[in-house]
Design a protein around this motif. Structure first.
Motif, PDB file in Angstrom:
ATOM      1  N   ALA A  85      -4.724   5.693 -12.202  1.00 16.71           N
ATOM      2  CA  ALA A  85      -5.682   4.791 -11.551  1.00 16.71           C
ATOM      3  C   ALA A  85      -5.766   3.463 -12.306  1.00 16.71           C
ATOM      4  O   ALA A  85      -5.701   2.389 -11.689  1.00 16.71           O
TER       5      ALA A  85
ATOM      6  N   GLU B 189       0.833  -1.208   0.000  1.00 17.67           N
ATOM      7  CA  GLU B 189       0.000   0.000   0.000  1.00 17.67           C
ATOM      8  C   GLU B 189       0.867   1.258   0.000  1.00 17.67           C
ATOM      9  O   GLU B 189       0.613   2.197  -0.744  1.00 17.67           O
TER      10      GLU B 189
ATOM     11  N   TYR C 216      -4.767  11.545 -13.949  1.00 14.74           N
ATOM     12  CA  TYR C 216      -5.247  10.732 -12.838  1.00 14.74           C
ATOM     13  C   TYR C 216      -5.873   9.424 -13.316  1.00 14.74           C
ATOM     14  O   TYR C 216      -5.662   8.377 -12.712  1.00 14.74           O
TER      15      TYR C 216
ATOM     16  N   ASN D 173       2.460   1.668  -3.370  1.00 14.83           N
ATOM     17  CA  ASN D 173       1.476   2.138  -4.340  1.00 14.83           C
ATOM     18  C   ASN D 173       1.228   3.636  -4.182  1.00 14.83           C
ATOM     19  O   ASN D 173       1.171   4.374  -5.162  1.00 14.83           O
ATOM     20  N   ARG D 174       1.089   4.093  -2.945  1.00 12.68           N
ATOM     21  CA  ARG D 174       0.892   5.531  -2.708  1.00 12.68           C
ATOM     22  C   ARG D 174       2.067   6.333  -3.250  1.00 12.68           C
ATOM     23  O   ARG D 174       1.888   7.392  -3.845  1.00 12.68           O
TER      24      ARG D 174
ATOM     25  N   ARG E 282      -6.707  11.623  -3.553  1.00 19.85           N
ATOM     26  CA  ARG E 282      -6.287  11.777  -2.148  1.00 19.85           C
ATOM     27  C   ARG E 282      -4.774  11.939  -2.049  1.00 19.85           C
ATOM     28  O   ARG E 282      -4.281  12.791  -1.322  1.00 19.85           O
ATOM     29  N   VAL E 283      -4.056  11.097  -2.763  1.00 22.81           N
ATOM     30  CA  VAL E 283      -2.590  11.197  -2.738  1.00 22.81           C
ATOM     31  C   VAL E 283      -2.155  12.528  -3.339  1.00 22.81           C
ATOM     32  O   VAL E 283      -1.266  13.207  -2.814  1.00 22.81           O
TER      33      VAL E 283
ATOM     34  N   THR F  37     -10.374   8.243  -6.931  1.00 27.52           N
ATOM     35  CA  THR F  37     -10.485   8.867  -5.603  1.00 27.52           C
ATOM     36  C   THR F  37      -9.180   8.686  -4.833  1.00 27.52           C
ATOM     37  O   THR F  37      -8.688   9.615  -4.188  1.00 27.52           O
ATOM     38  N   THR F  38      -8.603   7.496  -4.906  1.00 25.67           N
ATOM     39  CA  THR F  38      -7.319   7.236  -4.243  1.00 25.67           C
ATOM     40  C   THR F  38      -6.233   8.127  -4.834  1.00 25.67           C
ATOM     41  O   THR F  38      -5.439   8.727  -4.103  1.00 25.67           O
TER      42      THR F  38
ATOM     43  N   VAL G 153      -6.160   1.240  -8.973  1.00 28.31           N
ATOM     44  CA  VAL G 153      -6.759   1.957  -7.849  1.00 28.31           C
ATOM     45  C   VAL G 153      -7.848   2.872  -8.383  1.00 28.31           C
ATOM     46  O   VAL G 153      -7.960   3.097  -9.583  1.00 28.31           O
ATOM     47  N   SER G 154      -8.644   3.422  -7.478  1.00 29.57           N
ATOM     48  CA  SER G 154      -9.695   4.339  -7.907  1.00 29.57           C
ATOM     49  C   SER G 154      -9.107   5.732  -8.151  1.00 29.57           C
ATOM     50  O   SER G 154      -8.042   6.076  -7.621  1.00 29.57           O
TER      51      SER G 154
END
Length: 99
Positions: free
Chosen positions: A61, A40, A57, A43-44, A73-74, A69-70, A66-67
Motif C-alpha cells: 500500500a 489503474e 499488505y 496498479n492492480r 480487495r485485490v 483496503t485496495t 494505495v490504501s
C-alpha cells in the motif's frame, strides 16, 4: 464464483489473444482504455504480483500509494476469485517475466 462472459466479452477476449507482443498490446489498450484506466489496471496487477510473492499488505500500500483496503480487495480476488490472477502470475513467474 461463476461468470459467463457475454458474446461481446468473448469477442474482446479473442481480440486480446490476437495481439502478438507488448507493443501491439500497448497500442490496443491505449485505444480501448483511458490513461487512468490503464494505470489503474497496471496498479492492480502490481498489487496482485506483490501479494502473490508474499509481501506485507502495508508495504505494498505504501509503495504503490494505495490504501490497505485496495490491497485487501485485490488479494481477495487473487486468493478467492476465478484463478485468473494466479494463472497468469504462475505462468509468468515460471518464464521469469517479472521480478
Amino acid at each position: 464464483m461463476h461468470y459467463s462472459p457475454t458474446k461481446k466479452e468473448k469477442e474482446l477476449f479473442r481480440a486480446i489473444l490476437a495481439l502478438k507482443d507488448e507493443k501491439e498490446a500497448a497500442k490496443f489498450f491505449r485505444d480501448l482504455l483511458t490513461i487512468s484506466e490503464i494505470k489503474e489496471f497496471a496498479n492492480r496487477f502490481q498489487i496482485a504480483k506483490r501479494v502473490f510473492k508474499g509481501e506485507p499488505y502495508a508495504k505494498i500500500a505504501k509503495d504503490l500509494g494505495v490504501s490497505t483496503t485496495t490491497v485487501s480487495r485485490v488479494a481477495f480476488w487473487l486468493k478467492q476469485g476465478m484463478g485468473g490472477y494466479r494463472l497468469v502470475l504462475e505462468r509468468i513467474s515460471r518464464n521469469r517475466q517479472f521480478r
